[in-house]
Scaffold this active site. Structure first.
Site, mmCIF file in Angstrom:
data_model
loop_
_atom_site.group_PDB
_atom_site.id
_atom_site.type_symbol
_atom_site.label_atom_id
_atom_site.label_comp_id
_atom_site.label_asym_id
_atom_site.label_seq_id
_atom_site.Cartn_x
_atom_site.Cartn_y
_atom_site.Cartn_z
ATOM 1 N N ARG A 48 -8.849 43.147 -53.863
ATOM 2 C CA ARG A 48 -8.382 43.373 -52.578
ATOM 3 C C ARG A 48 -7.361 44.504 -52.238
ATOM 4 O O ARG A 48 -7.426 45.456 -51.422
ATOM 5 C CB ARG A 48 -7.916 42.508 -51.694
ATOM 6 C CG ARG A 48 -8.949 41.389 -51.268
ATOM 7 C CD ARG A 48 -8.223 40.112 -51.129
ATOM 8 N NE ARG A 48 -9.272 38.832 -50.382
ATOM 9 C CZ ARG A 48 -10.056 38.183 -51.117
ATOM 10 N NH1 ARG A 48 -10.269 38.256 -52.567
ATOM 11 N NH2 ARG A 48 -10.831 37.264 -50.727
ATOM 12 N N ARG A 144 -27.197 35.111 -58.328
ATOM 13 C CA ARG A 144 -26.366 34.367 -57.154
ATOM 14 C C ARG A 144 -26.591 34.682 -55.706
ATOM 15 O O ARG A 144 -27.149 35.999 -55.594
ATOM 16 C CB ARG A 144 -24.937 34.937 -57.413
ATOM 17 C CG ARG A 144 -24.468 34.327 -58.792
ATOM 18 C CD ARG A 144 -22.882 34.667 -59.137
ATOM 19 N NE ARG A 144 -22.040 33.909 -58.411
ATOM 20 C CZ ARG A 144 -20.847 34.082 -58.148
ATOM 21 N NH1 ARG A 144 -20.066 35.030 -59.207
ATOM 22 N NH2 ARG A 144 -20.060 33.374 -57.350
ATOM 23 N N GLN A 192 -15.059 34.754 -49.630
ATOM 24 C CA GLN A 192 -15.919 36.138 -50.014
ATOM 25 C C GLN A 192 -16.518 36.360 -48.560
ATOM 26 O O GLN A 192 -16.719 37.476 -48.127
ATOM 27 C CB GLN A 192 -16.775 35.928 -51.097
ATOM 28 C CG GLN A 192 -16.095 35.682 -52.255
ATOM 29 C CD GLN A 192 -17.023 35.556 -53.533
ATOM 30 O OE1 GLN A 192 -18.210 35.165 -53.461
ATOM 31 N NE2 GLN A 192 -16.440 35.410 -54.584
ATOM 32 N N ASP A 343 -12.223 27.330 -58.204
ATOM 33 C CA ASP A 343 -12.721 27.819 -59.490
ATOM 34 C C ASP A 343 -12.166 26.888 -60.787
ATOM 35 O O ASP A 343 -12.140 27.238 -61.705
ATOM 36 C CB ASP A 343 -11.889 29.319 -59.885
ATOM 37 C CG ASP A 343 -12.695 30.261 -58.581
ATOM 38 O OD1 ASP A 343 -13.983 29.912 -58.427
ATOM 39 O OD2 ASP A 343 -11.847 31.266 -58.227
ATOM 40 N N ARG A 418 -15.255 31.160 -66.983
ATOM 41 C CA ARG A 418 -14.330 29.835 -66.961
ATOM 42 C C ARG A 418 -14.797 28.722 -67.668
ATOM 43 O O ARG A 418 -14.036 27.995 -68.017
ATOM 44 C CB ARG A 418 -14.259 29.577 -65.423
ATOM 45 C CG ARG A 418 -13.503 30.571 -64.733
ATOM 46 C CD ARG A 418 -12.761 30.056 -63.378
ATOM 47 N NE ARG A 418 -12.640 31.230 -62.448
ATOM 48 C CZ ARG A 418 -11.624 31.951 -62.571
ATOM 49 N NH1 ARG A 418 -10.536 31.813 -63.530
ATOM 50 N NH2 ARG A 418 -11.427 33.094 -61.771
HETATM 51 C C1 S3P Z 1 -12.711 34.421 -54.150
HETATM 52 C C2 S3P Z 1 -13.393 33.415 -53.558
HETATM 53 C C3 S3P Z 1 -14.114 32.165 -54.049
HETATM 54 C C4 S3P Z 1 -13.760 32.019 -55.691
HETATM 55 C C5 S3P Z 1 -13.891 33.542 -56.302
HETATM 56 C C6 S3P Z 1 -12.756 34.359 -55.648
HETATM 57 C C7 S3P Z 1 -12.177 35.732 -53.502
HETATM 58 O O1 S3P Z 1 -15.229 32.239 -53.829
HETATM 59 O O2 S3P Z 1 -14.655 31.158 -56.226
HETATM 60 O O3 S3P Z 1 -13.512 33.519 -57.803
HETATM 61 O O4 S3P Z 1 -11.580 36.417 -54.043
HETATM 62 O O5 S3P Z 1 -12.456 35.734 -52.073
HETATM 63 P P1 S3P Z 1 -16.105 31.664 -52.592
HETATM 64 O O6 S3P Z 1 -15.293 32.503 -51.375
HETATM 65 O O7 S3P Z 1 -17.291 32.147 -52.682
HETATM 66 O O8 S3P Z 1 -15.592 30.188 -52.559
#
Ligand code: S3P
Length: 461
Positions: A48, A144, A192, A343, A418
């Protein structure tokens, strides 16, 4: 515009994984772990930071940036969209951005490697600009689901020009010429999805609203406010949030200090809990409550984790965590805690393998669409190492077998950092060494995992 003269590489910043030979490794039983470490910068905030730098006019300085491969892909994408991104010193970066509405069309496909977060957030960013971009990634990222991002973006006026079967990468989008502000309730708790909609909404007139039934990490909202956008986040229902963003703000560059990643700290923390005699300190770990579900769970299991110095740094609470070996007991982890530790389930499963009694992890459906099908990869890794477990629907139950002999297996990591780190940690406390088939992907999020763990007393060969 001077930026146009800059080279705008969109190519990978490092080797393509597909052609990199796998790097297998074994972890064996370690003596007591000890020492003080600091883990790298938070991956979510690092992606970000570069995106906010791109979207503000002027110079954004970032310190403590995670220099993992995933984040370097986002840096490459920001350059391809017209930003000047300079690496000044270890962790120190400078982004000279173009501002909202003025991004350049990338000349080549954007290759995000293994990075789900970088690619999905950038779909939102590009979705708010009338430019065309092709997104691609490695074999893991190509599996994905991207429909969860493309669906709301379509409603905002984004055109999907082509997309692989099942709404997967490679895909090409043309961003909206006149972005439509929407109200969107996310189908799953996902920062996300929320962030992609908000980034797209930055170039929409009026208010973009995202509703989540379960709150996900809030870094995008916090950074939007920090960079001067009008954004508010209100409670919604028992566990949710409603985020309202006013479009077309002028983002003003701010210095960003990236705190240490709790998702990376998780590995040494669990290692110290399960290796007898250990005592370590992990410094300045981000304690944002939407990220600390694992710490809560490990404490419920009897883990001796003490905050030595809780303080605020760069807009986040951080703490030095002292962790001592502990006799763990199994617990029931409620499904509503999942977003705050999404995670961390692979490493929690490892902790559970050393606990007395069963640990039940409820509501793990999202694990199936991470860098690998993590629910299956964890179960297979446990099976290979003699750990009693079962999958019941979307729940994982681990342990409950006193006196079991642990270890001795080979774990398939499926291009998932991971999974690799979790099972290497298991090997440090197991009765027989644990092997993983590939450690190459650890570099996506925690490039110095092996040297740091070795410094604490880890035993890898
Ligand atoms: C993240 C959101 C998570 C997480 C990823 C990082 C982010 O995914 O698993 O490693 O930085 O917004 P999801 O939003 O799909 O759960």
């Amino acid at each position: 515009m001077t930026h146009a003269a800059e080279p705008r590489p969109s190519a990978a910043p490092s080797a393509q994984h597909a052609s990199t030979p796998p790097r297998p490794l074994r972890a064996g039983r370690a003596a007591a772990l000890s020492g003080t470490i600091i883990v790298p910068g938070d991956k979510s905030i690092s992606h970000r930071a570069l995106i906010f730098g791109l979207l503000s006019v002027g110079e954004t300085r970032v310190s403590g940036l995670l220099e993992g491969e995933d984040v370097l892909r986002t840096a490459a994408a920001a350059r391809a969209l017209g930003a000047t991104v300079d690496h000044l010193a270890p962790g120190e970066w400078r982004v000279r951005g173009l501002g909202i509405g003025t991004l350049l069309e990338p000349e080549a496909p954007l290759d995000f490697g293994n990075a789900g977060t970088g690619s999905r957030l950038m779909m939102g960013v590009i979705g708010g600009h009338p430019i065309t971009a092709r997104f691609d990634g490695d074999a893991s990222l190509r599996k994905r689901p991207m429909g969860r991002i493309l669906d709301p973006l379509r409603r905002m006026g984004v055109e999907v020009l082509d997309v692989a079967a099942g709404e997967r990468m490679p895909l090409t989008i043309r961003g909206a010429r006149d972005c439509i502000p929407i109200t969107y309730e996310t189908p799953v708790a996902s920062a996300q999805i929320k962030s992609a909609v908000l980034f797209c909404g930055l170039n929409a007139p009026g208010e973009t609203v995202v509703i989540e039934r379960e709150a996900s990490r809030d870094h995008t909202e916090k950074m939007l406010a920090f960079f001067g956008a009008e954004v508010r986040s209100e409670p919604f229902g028992a566990h949710g949030r409603r985020v309202v963003l006013k479009g077309r703000p002028e983002l003003v560059p701010q210095p960003i200090r990236v705190p240490a990643d709790p998702s990376s700290a998780a590995f040494p923390i669990v290692a110290a809990l399960i290796v007898p005699g250990s005592e370590i300190v992990v410094r300045a770990v981000m304690m944002n409550p939407l990220r600390t579900g694992l710490i809560t769970t490990l404490r419920e299991m009897g883990g001796d984790i003490v905050e030595l110095d809780r303080r605020e740094e760069g807009g986040e609470i951080v703490a030095d965590l002292r962790v001592r070996h502990s006799d763990l007991r199994g617990v029931d982890v409620p499904a509503e805690r999942a977003p705050s530790m999404i995670d961390e389930y692979p490493i929690l499963a490892v902790a559970a393998a050393f606990a007395a009694g069963e640990t039940r992890m409820n509501g793990l459906q999202e694990l199936r669409v991470k860098e690998s099908d993590r629910l299956q990869a964890v179960a297979d890794g446990l099976a290979a190492n003699g750990i009693a477990h079962r999958i019941e629907g979307d729940d994982l139950v681990v342990g409950g077998l006193a006196g079991a002999r642990r270890g001795g297996g080979l774990v398939r990591t499926h291009m998932d950092h991971r999974i690799a780190m979790s099972f290497l940690v298991m090997g440090l406390a197991a009765d027989a060494p644990v092997a993983v088939d590939d450690t190459a992907f650890i570099a996506t999020s925690f490039p110095d995992f092996l040297p740091l763990m070795t410094r604490l007393g880890g035993n890898f060969a």
